[in-house]
Design a protein around this motif. Structure first.
Motif, PDB file in Angstrom:
ATOM      1  N   LEU A  90       0.872  -1.175   0.026  1.00 34.52           N
ATOM      2  CA  LEU A  90      -0.056   0.155  -0.015  1.00 34.52           C
ATOM      3  C   LEU A  90       0.898   0.992  -0.053  1.00 34.52           C
ATOM      4  N   ALA A  91       2.010   1.206   0.692  1.00 40.00           N
ATOM      5  CA  ALA A  91       3.034   2.591   0.839  1.00 40.00           C
ATOM      6  C   ALA A  91       3.255   2.718  -0.536  1.00 40.00           C
ATOM      7  N   ILE A  92       4.012   1.718  -1.358  1.00 35.39           N
ATOM      8  CA  ILE A  92       4.608   2.191  -2.519  1.00 35.39           C
ATOM      9  C   ILE A  92       3.454   2.383  -3.467  1.00 35.39           C
ATOM     10  N   SER A  93       2.337   1.748  -3.459  1.00 35.80           N
ATOM     11  CA  SER A  93       1.310   2.136  -4.329  1.00 35.80           C
ATOM     12  C   SER A  93       0.821   3.523  -3.973  1.00 35.80           C
ATOM     13  N   LEU A  94       0.850   4.007  -2.961  1.00 35.13           N
ATOM     14  CA  LEU A  94       0.233   5.433  -2.884  1.00 35.13           C
ATOM     15  C   LEU A  94       1.150   6.435  -3.274  1.00 35.13           C
ATOM     16  N   GLU A  95       2.733   5.918  -3.176  1.00 33.22           N
ATOM     17  CA  GLU A  95       3.706   6.878  -3.830  1.00 33.22           C
ATOM     18  C   GLU A  95       3.499   6.944  -5.344  1.00 33.22           C
ATOM     19  N   VAL A  96       3.123   5.572  -5.932  1.00 35.39           N
ATOM     20  CA  VAL A  96       3.082   5.614  -7.353  1.00 35.39           C
ATOM     21  C   VAL A  96       1.761   6.611  -7.469  1.00 35.39           C
ATOM     22  N   GLU A  97       0.760   6.353  -6.991  1.00 36.68           N
ATOM     23  CA  GLU A  97      -0.452   7.216  -7.150  1.00 36.68           C
ATOM     24  C   GLU A  97      -0.031   8.734  -7.357  1.00 36.68           C
ATOM     25  N   LYS A  98       0.764   9.157  -6.134  1.00 36.40           N
ATOM     26  CA  LYS A  98       1.257  10.510  -6.271  1.00 36.40           C
ATOM     27  C   LYS A  98       1.699  10.991  -7.431  1.00 36.40           C
ATOM     28  N   ILE A  99       2.681  10.085  -8.037  1.00 34.62           N
ATOM     29  CA  ILE A  99       3.656  10.393  -8.903  1.00 34.62           C
ATOM     30  C   ILE A  99       2.679  10.665 -10.297  1.00 34.62           C
ATOM     31  N   LEU A 100       1.961   9.602 -10.327  1.00 31.23           N
ATOM     32  CA  LEU A 100       1.128   9.533 -11.580  1.00 31.23           C
ATOM     33  C   LEU A 100       0.066  10.916 -11.752  1.00 31.23           C
ATOM     34  N   ASN A 101      -0.376  11.204 -10.436  1.00 28.65           N
ATOM     35  CA  ASN A 101      -1.306  12.480 -10.535  1.00 28.65           C
ATOM     36  C   ASN A 101      -0.336  13.632 -10.682  1.00 28.65           C
ATOM     37  N   GLU A 102       0.956  13.725 -10.415  1.00 30.53           N
ATOM     38  CA  GLU A 102       1.735  14.800 -10.679  1.00 30.53           C
ATOM     39  C   GLU A 102       1.993  14.841 -12.239  1.00 30.53           C
ATOM     40  N   LYS A 103       1.998  13.568 -12.724  1.00 32.67           N
ATOM     41  CA  LYS A 103       1.946  13.477 -14.182  1.00 32.67           C
ATOM     42  C   LYS A 103       0.989  13.636 -15.057  1.00 32.67           C
ATOM     43  N   ASP A 106      -3.802   9.244 -15.549  1.00 34.99           N
ATOM     44  CA  ASP A 106      -5.051   8.646 -14.839  1.00 34.99           C
ATOM     45  C   ASP A 106      -4.789   7.701 -14.433  1.00 34.99           C
ATOM     46  N   ASN A 107      -5.299   7.342 -13.040  1.00 34.95           N
ATOM     47  CA  ASN A 107      -5.311   6.010 -12.414  1.00 34.95           C
ATOM     48  C   ASN A 107      -6.043   5.743 -11.317  1.00 34.95           C
ATOM     49  N   ILE A 108      -6.280   4.781 -10.924  1.00 43.68           N
ATOM     50  CA  ILE A 108      -7.168   4.249  -9.893  1.00 43.68           C
ATOM     51  C   ILE A 108      -6.253   3.222  -9.219  1.00 43.68           C
ATOM     52  N   LEU A 109      -6.853   3.278  -7.748  1.00 44.69           N
ATOM     53  CA  LEU A 109      -6.039   2.044  -6.935  1.00 44.69           C
ATOM     54  C   LEU A 109      -7.326   1.137  -6.655  1.00 44.69           C
ATOM     55  N   THR A 110      -6.987  -0.024  -6.685  1.00 47.20           N
ATOM     56  CA  THR A 110      -8.154  -1.008  -6.252  1.00 47.20           C
ATOM     57  C   THR A 110      -8.182  -1.114  -4.742  1.00 47.20           C
ATOM     58  N   ARG A 111      -7.210  -0.568  -4.041  1.00 45.42           N
ATOM     59  CA  ARG A 111      -7.764  -0.049  -2.436  1.00 45.42           C
ATOM     60  C   ARG A 111      -6.811   1.002  -2.322  1.00 45.42           C
ATOM     61  N   SER A 112      -6.963   1.931  -1.307  1.00 50.64           N
ATOM     62  CA  SER A 112      -6.362   2.954  -0.770  1.00 50.64           C
ATOM     63  C   SER A 112      -6.314   3.194   0.557  1.00 50.64           C
ATOM     64  N   ASN A 113      -6.535   2.000   1.012  1.00 46.15           N
ATOM     65  CA  ASN A 113      -6.406   1.635   2.645  1.00 46.15           C
ATOM     66  C   ASN A 113      -6.403   0.432   2.970  1.00 46.15           C
ATOM     67  N   ASP A 114      -6.592   0.027   4.206  1.00 45.89           N
ATOM     68  CA  ASP A 114      -6.242  -1.292   4.839  1.00 45.89           C
ATOM     69  C   ASP A 114      -7.698  -2.001   4.717  1.00 45.89           C
ATOM     70  N   THR A 115      -8.018  -2.244   3.479  1.00 48.87           N
ATOM     71  CA  THR A 115      -9.115  -3.174   3.334  1.00 48.87           C
ATOM     72  C   THR A 115      -8.981  -4.315   2.609  1.00 48.87           C
ATOM     73  N   ALA A 116      -9.712  -5.330   2.808  1.00 46.57           N
ATOM     74  CA  ALA A 116      -9.616  -6.532   1.984  1.00 46.57           C
ATOM     75  C   ALA A 116     -10.306  -6.547   0.868  1.00 46.57           C
ATOM     76  N   VAL A 117      -9.757  -6.671  -0.529  1.00 47.92           N
ATOM     77  CA  VAL A 117     -10.312  -6.675  -1.701  1.00 47.92           C
ATOM     78  C   VAL A 117     -10.317  -8.170  -2.394  1.00 47.92           C
ATOM     79  N   SER A 118     -11.340  -8.747  -2.724  1.00 44.45           N
ATOM     80  CA  SER A 118     -11.034 -10.036  -3.515  1.00 44.45           C
ATOM     81  C   SER A 118     -10.289  -9.730  -4.883  1.00 44.45           C
TER      82      SER A 118
END
Ligand SMILES: [Zn+2]
Length: 250
Positions: A90-103, A106-118
């Motif tokens: 999650l920590a790495i993904s949130l950093e990826v999201e930040k950079i993609l937004n700066e650039k 368009d991006n979506i995360l399958t989860r942006s917090n500590d939740t279970a996603v199948s």
């Protein structure tokens, strides 16, 4: 003359037949013409609703990247003491999201917090959003604590899976971890069930002391995100060029 009379009798019939034939040909031509106009009116707008993979105009559409942080919630993934894979991914993904937004990518995360996603929901989200690229982020673990390094896995049934993996791994190998190169994984759910190009990254071994030290460092997590985004950008560019070249050949 008998023949002359016969021609006289037949000629009005012949011209009448010719007229009918002409009307039939004209009708067919008009119907065909209407058919072409109707097709253009109805089918062209529908073509804009087709999926990315079927749409020849894919290169002109803004790309959408789905970032998939592995595990979450009640599924911690690999662990070492109090450290769980789900937190690092999650920590790495949130950093990826930040950079993609700066650039402005368009991006979506399958989860942006500590939740279970199948796994089903992760693939479903990417498919429903018709994303351009799916990147799943994980960490490795093995019973032998000496196993270490970073690798990129891909779907061998995807025609561009291997080349995309090579691009991504060329960035990840600069992180200072052992280069485990690229690995085909035909049975990974998210790689198999996503309809767009997809990769699953195994960034370091949680079960290895040196890798774990890097993985838990926020500095390393940021550096890692920078390399992942570099890989994403090059993959998007390469695939868009290939797509426009193949559509111009048609
Ligand atoms: Zn995992």
């Amino acid at each position: 003359m008998k023949l002359d009379k016969l021609i006289e009798k037949l000629s009005p019939r012949l011209s009448h037949r010719s007229l009918i034939a002409m009307i039939v040909i004209l009708s067919v031509a008009i119907i065909a013409l209407l058919g072409i106009i109707f097709r253009n009116d109805v089918i062209l707008p529908l073509s804009s609703l087709t999926s990315h993979s079927e749409d020849s105009n894919v290169a002109s559409m803004p790309p959408l990247v789905v970032i998939d942080p592995g595990h979450g919630g009640s599924e911690p993934g690999a662990g070492s003491g109090s450290i769980n894979e789900k937190e690092i991914t999650l920590a790495i993904s949130l950093e990826v999201e930040k950079i993609l937004n700066e650039k402005n990518i368009d991006n979506i995360l399958t989860r942006s917090n500590d939740t279970a996603v199948s796994l089903e929901d992760r693939a479903k989200l990417a498919n429903e959003k018709k994303s351009t690229l799916f990147i799943s982020i994980h960490n490795n673990s093995f019973t032998d604590p000496a196993s270490h390094g970073v690798l990129t896995t891909y779907n061998p049934y995807s025609p561009i899976g291997k080349s995309n993996a090579e691009i991504m791994q060329s960035k990840l190998k600069t992180l200072g971890m052992y280069n485990r190169k690229i690995v085909p994984r035909p049975n990974l759910y998210v790689l198999r069930h996503t309809k767009m190009p997809s990769l699953l990254l195994e960034i370091g071994f949680i079960s290895n002391k040196n890798d774990l030290k890097l993985l838990t460092s926020s500095d390393f997590q940021k550096k890692c995100a920078i390399q992942i985004v570099k890989g994403i950008e090059e993959i998007l560019e390469t695939n868009a060029t290939a797509s426009s070249e193949s559509s111009s050949e048609v």
